[in-house]
Design a protein around this motif. Structure first.
Motif, PDB file in Angstrom:
ATOM      1  N   TYR A 183      37.133 -39.218 -59.185  1.00 17.59           N
ATOM      2  CA  TYR A 183      38.495 -39.564 -58.779  1.00 17.59           C
ATOM      3  C   TYR A 183      38.557 -40.062 -57.340  1.00 17.59           C
ATOM      4  O   TYR A 183      39.192 -41.085 -57.051  1.00 17.59           O
TER       5      TYR A 183
ATOM      6  N   SER B 181      49.993 -36.718 -66.457  1.00 18.08           N
ATOM      7  CA  SER B 181      49.034 -37.762 -66.095  1.00 18.08           C
ATOM      8  C   SER B 181      49.716 -39.125 -65.995  1.00 18.08           C
ATOM      9  O   SER B 181      49.482 -39.885 -65.050  1.00 18.08           O
TER      10      SER B 181
ATOM     11  N   HIS C  38      41.423 -35.992 -64.220  1.00 15.13           N
ATOM     12  CA  HIS C  38      40.448 -37.075 -64.286  1.00 15.13           C
ATOM     13  C   HIS C  38      39.016 -36.547 -64.220  1.00 15.13           C
ATOM     14  O   HIS C  38      38.144 -36.979 -64.987  1.00 15.13           O
TER      15      HIS C  38
ATOM     16  N   ILE D 142      41.112 -44.484 -65.681  1.00 16.35           N
ATOM     17  CA  ILE D 142      41.529 -43.334 -64.872  1.00 16.35           C
ATOM     18  C   ILE D 142      42.435 -42.459 -65.739  1.00 16.35           C
ATOM     19  O   ILE D 142      43.330 -42.963 -66.414  1.00 16.35           O
ATOM     20  N   ASP D 143      42.203 -41.163 -65.726  1.00 15.85           N
ATOM     21  CA  ASP D 143      42.839 -40.280 -66.701  1.00 15.85           C
ATOM     22  C   ASP D 143      43.967 -39.404 -66.154  1.00 15.85           C
ATOM     23  O   ASP D 143      44.459 -38.534 -66.876  1.00 15.85           O
TER      24      ASP D 143
ATOM     25  N   HIS E 176      43.912 -44.985 -69.749  1.00 14.40           N
ATOM     26  CA  HIS E 176      44.031 -43.522 -69.721  1.00 14.40           C
ATOM     27  C   HIS E 176      43.605 -42.969 -71.080  1.00 14.40           C
ATOM     28  O   HIS E 176      44.195 -43.303 -72.111  1.00 14.40           O
TER      29      HIS E 176
END
Length: 356
Positions: free
Chosen positions: A137, A175, A124, A117-118, A162
């Motif tokens: 997401y 983030s 994301h 998950i970014d 990430h």
């Protein structure tokens, strides 16, 4: 400890722009390939003093092969008992397909969970889209109840994987904050997409974001709200062993088994240049020795005053992926390594800072 990564499939319900596997082949690993790869890993683990083996499952989306994974773990458990080997498991998932059956299996074997998950929804969804082009997401957020139950039942933290890319590096700090504060991840591992060339301006901007995260990390730690940020472990190495870096251990402490049975040092290079054997014939000792020898004699690094303390130069597979040779390193990573070193000098040597 010896580590084996099994690429159980090349099937995925997402089409991320930066995936190290590139185009998916829809292949599935066979039982025989898995068994032979595991045999190599078990034999190596038996030669390690602690007799420990870490088995890491990846895809594609590894959980799309759940029945195969269950079968493999049953086999591994039997072999571990017979050989007196302590096994730990981990799996990387995109977090979109969790259900009660998957959760029960993860909990039963205390499988360490890494979720890709970014950041927030906008960040994301820039790179991590479903096959239909829609961002993923919301699918992950729908599964948050499974994340909470997993951590409650296993007493293990889920790791947020990430990825920092050229189109989201400016949002790195935001983030990490989102992952920690809004999604309650206690472990965030921020890695850089090295598949594409970066400009020095981009890397300067990323270094600024890295510094913001460092200050945020230290502030939370001081307030008793600590989390683990992956790059901290890299920075700490500058203060260990007088700052001198060591060999990456390719083939000696870890292997990556492709779905087709070829063996690689790690996921940093899955091209032909990174292949160090196959499950039929085993590891190529000659290849590993050659890589170690070349790694120590890298011409580019021998001319660099920073070489002794550089952590990046030891990533042999990264160098091979970039140039096809070990002696020519990715200049982007060389540049950013100096940035990281500067951050350590600013923050790591402060007497009031505790990094552990």
């Amino acid at each position: 400890m010896y580590t084996i990564t099994l690429e159980v499939n090349q099937i995925c319900n997402l089409r991320c722009t930066y995936c190290y596997l590139g185009r998916k082949t829809n292949q599935k690993m066979s039982e025989q390939i898995a068994y032979k790869g595991l045999e190599i890993a078990f034999l190596n683990a038996e030669n390690h003093r602690d007799r420990r083996l870490w088995v890491d499952f990846v895809g594609g989306e590894a959980l799309l092969s759940l029945s195969f994974l269950k079968h493999l773990v049953d086999y591994i458990e039997g072999q571990a008992l017979k050989r007196n080997i302590l096994v730990t498991y981990s799996i990387t998932t995109n977090g979109t397909i969790l259900n009660d059956e998957i959760l029960a299996w993860l909990i039963k074997y205390r499988i360490h969970l890494k979720v890709s998950i970014d950041g927030d929804e906008e960040t994301h969804n820039k790179n991590r889209k479903r096959i239909d082009g829609v961002g993923s997401y919301s699918n992950i957020i729908e599964n948050c109840m499974y994340f909470k139950e997993y951590e409650k039942r296993t007493k293990q933290y889920i790791q947020a994987a990430h990825v920092v890319t050229q189109n989201n590096y400016g949002e790195t700090f935001e983030s990490v904050c989102h992952l920690v504060e809004n999604l309650n991840f206690s472990i965030v591992d921020s890695s850089i997409d090295v598949m594409n060339r970066w400009t020095t301006d981009q890397l300067d901007g990323l270094a600024d974001e890295w510094e913001k995260v460092l200050r945020y990390y230290l502030k939370r730690k001081k307030a008793g709200k600590a989390f683990l940020w992956g790059p901290i472990l890299d920075l700490k190495k500058y203060g260990e062993n007088n700052g001198e870096s060591g060999f990456c251990g390719v083939g000696l402490i870890q292997i990556y088994i492709k779905v087709d049975g070829r063996i690689f040092g790690c996921a940093a290079n899955l091209e032909d240049s990174g292949c160090i054997g196959d499950v039929e014939n085993g590891l190529s000792k000659e290849c590993i020795k050659r890589l170690r020898k070349i790694g120590k004699e890298g011409n580019m690094c021998s001319k660099c005053s920073f070489a002794v303390k550089c952590q990046s130069k030891n990533c042999i597979m990264n160098s091979l992926a970039y140039s096809g040779t070990v002696g020519e390193h990715n200049p982007d990573m060389c540049y950013f390594e100096r940035k990281k070193r500067n951050l350590w000098e600013i923050y790591g040597y402060c007497s009031e800072v505790s990094w552990t």
